[in-house]
Scaffold this motif. Sequence first.
Motif, PDB file in Angstrom:
ATOM      1  N   UNK A 167       0.876  -1.159   0.000  1.00  0.00           N
ATOM      2  CA  UNK A 167       0.000   0.000   0.000  1.00  0.00           C
ATOM      3  C   UNK A 167       0.917   1.212   0.000  1.00  0.00           C
ATOM      4  N   UNK A 168       0.733   2.052  -0.975  1.00  0.00           N
ATOM      5  CA  UNK A 168       1.571   3.228  -1.158  1.00  0.00           C
ATOM      6  C   UNK A 168       1.381   4.157   0.038  1.00  0.00           C
ATOM      7  N   UNK A 169       2.478   4.460   0.702  1.00  0.00           N
ATOM      8  CA  UNK A 169       2.401   5.313   1.901  1.00  0.00           C
ATOM      9  C   UNK A 169       2.188   6.780   1.549  1.00  0.00           C
ATOM     10  N   UNK A 170       2.382   7.125   0.315  1.00  0.00           N
ATOM     11  CA  UNK A 170       2.264   8.537  -0.029  1.00  0.00           C
ATOM     12  C   UNK A 170       1.273   8.814  -1.164  1.00  0.00           C
ATOM     13  N   UNK A 171       0.149   8.088  -1.176  1.00  0.00           N
ATOM     14  CA  UNK A 171      -0.754   8.330  -2.304  1.00  0.00           C
ATOM     15  C   UNK A 171      -1.291   9.752  -2.310  1.00  0.00           C
ATOM     16  N   UNK A 205      -7.661   6.045   4.877  1.00  0.00           N
ATOM     17  CA  UNK A 205      -8.960   6.046   4.207  1.00  0.00           C
ATOM     18  C   UNK A 205      -9.362   4.658   3.697  1.00  0.00           C
ATOM     19  N   UNK A 206      -8.445   3.704   3.725  1.00  0.00           N
ATOM     20  CA  UNK A 206      -8.765   2.343   3.270  1.00  0.00           C
ATOM     21  C   UNK A 206      -9.640   1.617   4.299  1.00  0.00           C
ATOM     22  N   UNK A 207      -9.446   1.979   5.568  1.00  0.00           N
ATOM     23  CA  UNK A 207     -10.143   1.286   6.658  1.00  0.00           C
ATOM     24  C   UNK A 207     -11.664   1.262   6.480  1.00  0.00           C
ATOM     25  N   UNK A 208     -12.230   0.037   6.518  1.00  0.00           N
ATOM     26  CA  UNK A 208     -13.686  -0.111   6.462  1.00  0.00           C
ATOM     27  C   UNK A 208     -14.300   0.102   5.082  1.00  0.00           C
ATOM     28  N   UNK A 209     -13.454   0.232   4.062  1.00  0.00           N
ATOM     29  CA  UNK A 209     -13.988   0.563   2.740  1.00  0.00           C
ATOM     30  C   UNK A 209     -14.270  -0.666   1.869  1.00  0.00           C
ATOM     31  N   UNK A 220      -3.104 -11.212  -4.187  1.00  0.00           N
ATOM     32  CA  UNK A 220      -2.054 -10.583  -3.386  1.00  0.00           C
ATOM     33  C   UNK A 220      -2.386  -9.109  -3.107  1.00  0.00           C
ATOM     34  N   UNK A 221      -2.913  -8.416  -4.111  1.00  0.00           N
ATOM     35  CA  UNK A 221      -3.333  -7.014  -3.903  1.00  0.00           C
ATOM     36  C   UNK A 221      -4.420  -6.945  -2.831  1.00  0.00           C
ATOM     37  N   UNK A 222      -5.346  -7.898  -2.892  1.00  0.00           N
ATOM     38  CA  UNK A 222      -6.435  -7.940  -1.910  1.00  0.00           C
ATOM     39  C   UNK A 222      -5.883  -8.105  -0.502  1.00  0.00           C
ATOM     40  N   UNK A 223      -4.914  -9.006  -0.384  1.00  0.00           N
ATOM     41  CA  UNK A 223      -4.311  -9.264   0.925  1.00  0.00           C
ATOM     42  C   UNK A 223      -3.768  -7.960   1.520  1.00  0.00           C
ATOM     43  N   UNK A 224      -3.063  -7.172   0.694  1.00  0.00           N
ATOM     44  CA  UNK A 224      -2.480  -5.929   1.189  1.00  0.00           C
ATOM     45  C   UNK A 224      -3.564  -4.913   1.576  1.00  0.00           C
ATOM     46  N   UNK A 225      -4.607  -4.841   0.758  1.00  0.00           N
ATOM     47  CA  UNK A 225      -5.691  -3.888   1.044  1.00  0.00           C
ATOM     48  C   UNK A 225      -6.442  -4.276   2.310  1.00  0.00           C
ATOM     49  N   UNK A 226      -6.647  -5.589   2.489  1.00  0.00           N
ATOM     50  CA  UNK A 226      -7.371  -6.033   3.689  1.00  0.00           C
ATOM     51  C   UNK A 226      -6.514  -5.871   4.939  1.00  0.00           C
ATOM     52  N   UNK A 261      -4.592  -3.517   5.340  1.00  0.00           N
ATOM     53  CA  UNK A 261      -4.679  -2.076   5.617  1.00  0.00           C
ATOM     54  C   UNK A 261      -6.075  -1.691   6.104  1.00  0.00           C
ATOM     55  N   UNK A 262      -6.966  -2.706   6.248  1.00  0.00           N
ATOM     56  CA  UNK A 262      -8.265  -2.433   6.863  1.00  0.00           C
ATOM     57  C   UNK A 262      -9.466  -2.443   5.943  1.00  0.00           C
ATOM     58  N   UNK A 263      -9.265  -2.728   4.650  1.00  0.00           N
ATOM     59  CA  UNK A 263     -10.404  -2.757   3.727  1.00  0.00           C
ATOM     60  C   UNK A 263     -11.419  -3.792   4.192  1.00  0.00           C
TER      61      UNK A 263
END
Length: 231
Positions: free
Chosen positions: A175-179, A190-194, A211-217, A219-221
């Motif tokens: 997850x990009x720390x500087x989006x 802003x990913x949390x709960x989304x 793998x992308x899903x794993x990172x997003x989840x 991060x709280x998705x």
Amino acid sequence: MIWEAIIDFVFPKTCVGCRVWGSFLCKDCEERLDFVEQICPMCGEGSPMGWTHSRCKSRYGMDGLIAIYEYQEPIARAVVDGIKYGFNRELMGMVMKNFIFETGFDFDFLVPVPLHFYRENWRGFNQAEELGKVIGSTLLVPVENVLARTKNTKQQALMKTREERQKNIENAFVVDRRPACRTGRFQVSDIRGKKILLVDDVFTSGADMRECTKMLKKAGAEVVWGLALAH
Ligand SMILES: [Zn+2]
Ligand SMILES: [Zn+2]
């Protein structure tokens, strides 16, 4: 307008399916394109509406997948490749206009699967990102580039087994720390709960999207679905 006329003259529009002149996808070919049977993104077996089977659900796994076409079908392949290898917004628009969304979710934002440098073509065309923009404007959902590639994974096509592919892709995304630097407003928090829709052109082994899903989840998705032109 005059430039469009000149471009049409120099690069005449031909159908990607049958090469007939006039448009990027003729009526006949469009009619022959069938929507594909949906699959569970975790096991690859058939699943109604693309929902992940309850037996395949896991904490950091995908919740479902929407695929539009069958990649093995010649016309569908020509359409997907036409989008992949050319800056063909018009073709993308044509494909998307018939696209019906059936998950029942209102997604908070779309995330394109980041492209590897060896896949980005000579025009610097990232098909997942372009696709994301077209789908985002169709669904009126914002696109956020919150993922980045971290390492030089080998071409997935060279990997023989599912296990090898999985290993190759592990930790390939962050997850990009500087989006916020890019969009000016988005924060990682802003990913949390989304509810997020991941977008890519083709879902083959699905290792990238999982793998992308794993990172997003991580991060709280809350919910992550995938959308691919074809599987
Ligand atoms: Zn045609
Ligand atoms: Zn399954």
